[in-house]
Design a protein around this motif. Sequence first.
Motif, short mmCIF file in Angstrom:
data_model
loop_
_atom_site.label_atom_id
_atom_site.label_comp_id
_atom_site.label_asym_id
_atom_site.label_seq_id
_atom_site.Cartn_x
_atom_site.Cartn_y
_atom_site.Cartn_z
N GLU A 161 0.90 -1.10 0.03
CA GLU A 161 0.11 0.03 -0.04
C GLU A 161 0.71 1.15 -0.15
O GLU A 161 2.03 1.21 0.34
CB GLU A 161 -1.02 -0.06 1.25
CG GLU A 161 -0.39 0.17 2.51
CD GLU A 161 -1.58 0.23 3.56
OE1 GLU A 161 -2.21 1.08 3.43
OE2 GLU A 161 -1.10 -0.46 4.55
N SER A 179 -8.75 0.18 -4.27
CA SER A 179 -9.04 1.33 -3.80
C SER A 179 -9.48 1.62 -2.45
O SER A 179 -9.72 2.55 -1.85
CB SER A 179 -9.75 2.18 -4.68
OG SER A 179 -11.16 1.87 -4.74
N PHE A 191 -5.70 -5.40 -7.36
CA PHE A 191 -5.41 -4.00 -7.07
C PHE A 191 -6.75 -3.56 -6.51
O PHE A 191 -7.81 -3.71 -6.90
CB PHE A 191 -5.10 -2.78 -8.10
CG PHE A 191 -3.69 -3.45 -8.57
CD1 PHE A 191 -2.53 -2.53 -8.26
CD2 PHE A 191 -3.41 -4.57 -9.32
CE1 PHE A 191 -1.37 -2.98 -8.70
CE2 PHE A 191 -1.97 -4.71 -9.91
CZ PHE A 191 -1.13 -3.89 -9.46
N ARG A 210 3.73 6.26 -12.66
CA ARG A 210 4.24 4.99 -13.46
C ARG A 210 5.10 5.75 -14.67
O ARG A 210 4.72 6.38 -15.37
CB ARG A 210 3.14 4.22 -13.70
CG ARG A 210 3.42 2.86 -14.31
CD ARG A 210 2.42 2.04 -14.47
NE ARG A 210 0.95 2.96 -15.22
CZ ARG A 210 -0.26 2.36 -15.34
NH1 ARG A 210 -0.38 1.26 -14.53
NH2 ARG A 210 -0.97 2.86 -16.19
N TYR A 270 -7.43 4.35 -6.41
CA TYR A 270 -6.86 3.60 -7.58
C TYR A 270 -8.10 3.37 -8.66
O TYR A 270 -9.12 3.28 -8.61
CB TYR A 270 -6.48 1.88 -7.26
CG TYR A 270 -6.52 1.02 -8.37
CD1 TYR A 270 -5.10 0.95 -9.26
CD2 TYR A 270 -7.39 0.16 -8.61
CE1 TYR A 270 -4.92 0.37 -10.25
CE2 TYR A 270 -7.19 -0.68 -9.75
CZ TYR A 270 -6.04 -0.54 -10.42
OH TYR A 270 -5.74 -1.37 -11.48
N GLN A 271 -7.33 3.45 -9.99
CA GLN A 271 -8.28 3.18 -11.12
C GLN A 271 -7.72 2.43 -12.00
O GLN A 271 -6.48 2.48 -12.47
CB GLN A 271 -8.75 4.68 -11.76
CG GLN A 271 -9.42 5.84 -11.15
CD GLN A 271 -10.71 5.35 -10.79
OE1 GLN A 271 -11.69 4.82 -11.76
NE2 GLN A 271 -11.49 5.57 -9.53
N THR A 294 -2.57 -2.07 -16.06
CA THR A 294 -2.47 -2.95 -14.69
C THR A 294 -2.92 -4.36 -14.92
O THR A 294 -2.59 -5.29 -14.76
CB THR A 294 -3.25 -2.04 -13.75
OG1 THR A 294 -2.46 -0.91 -13.51
CG2 THR A 294 -3.43 -2.86 -12.35
N CYS A 323 -2.76 -5.04 -3.67
CA CYS A 323 -2.28 -3.72 -3.64
C CYS A 323 -3.40 -2.59 -3.55
O CYS A 323 -4.15 -2.77 -4.15
CB CYS A 323 -1.53 -3.34 -5.28
SG CYS A 323 -0.34 -4.77 -5.55
N TYR A 324 -3.20 -1.89 -2.40
CA TYR A 324 -4.13 -1.03 -2.23
C TYR A 324 -3.57 0.45 -2.20
O TYR A 324 -2.48 0.85 -1.79
CB TYR A 324 -4.37 -1.00 -0.66
CG TYR A 324 -4.99 0.18 -0.01
CD1 TYR A 324 -6.36 0.81 -0.69
CD2 TYR A 324 -4.68 0.86 0.81
CE1 TYR A 324 -6.88 1.80 -0.13
CE2 TYR A 324 -4.95 2.17 1.45
CZ TYR A 324 -6.52 2.46 0.95
OH TYR A 324 -6.83 3.71 1.63
N PHE A 325 -4.36 1.15 -3.30
CA PHE A 325 -4.04 2.54 -3.33
C PHE A 325 -5.24 3.31 -3.52
O PHE A 325 -6.06 2.97 -4.12
CB PHE A 325 -3.11 2.82 -4.77
CG PHE A 325 -1.90 2.09 -4.79
CD1 PHE A 325 -0.74 2.17 -4.36
CD2 PHE A 325 -1.91 0.98 -6.10
CE1 PHE A 325 0.26 1.34 -4.42
CE2 PHE A 325 -0.70 0.18 -6.12
CZ PHE A 325 0.25 0.34 -5.44
N MET A 345 -1.23 6.67 -4.38
CA MET A 345 -1.15 6.37 -5.81
C MET A 345 0.31 6.82 -6.39
O MET A 345 0.71 7.97 -6.59
CB MET A 345 -2.37 7.04 -6.49
CG MET A 345 -2.53 6.49 -7.85
SD MET A 345 -3.11 4.79 -7.76
CE MET A 345 -2.87 4.25 -9.16
#
Length: 137
Positions: free
Chosen positions: A45, A105, A103, A51, A81-82, A87, A76-78, A48
Motif C-alpha cells: 500500500e 482502492s 489492485f 508510473r 486507484y483506477q 495494470t 495492492c491498495y492505493f 497512488m
Amino acid sequence: MEFCGAYIHVRLTPGYEISSESMYRLWTDLAEFIRMYKCHRVLSEGLMPSRRMNMAGAFISGEQISQSVSGLLMACYFEGYQPDELTEFFKTVARNRGASIEFFSDREKAFQWLGILPYGEQPADEFRNGGITQFFL
C-alpha cells in the motif's frame, strides 16, 4: 517491509515511481522476505504511485514476480486507484504464471481478498482450524 504474522506488509514511500528498475528491486526484496518468513500473502500500500512503464516492462515485471515467488497472493491498495489496461495486462501475465495479484482502492476489500482481517487476525475457517479464530500479535 514488515512481517505481520498472517501477511507481509509493504509500504511504498510517498513519491514512489513504478518503473522496470524499481519493480525489479521490489520483487527481489519481496522474494527474499517471503522466503525468510514463509508467508505468501502480501499487502502492498501507499499513495497512488506514478508510473513510468510500458507493456514490455509490465510483461517482464509480471513474469519476474511469478518466477521469484511461487503461489504469491498479493493485494495492492492505493487510495483512488483506477484500473487501466497496463495494470490488467500485468495481472494477467502474473496470473498465467501462478501469482495472484489484485489492485484495490478500498483497504478493507484488499484484506478480504487476502483472506485476513486487519492487523493479522485470521477469520475462522471450519476447514482450516475447526472454527477457532487465530490472533497473531
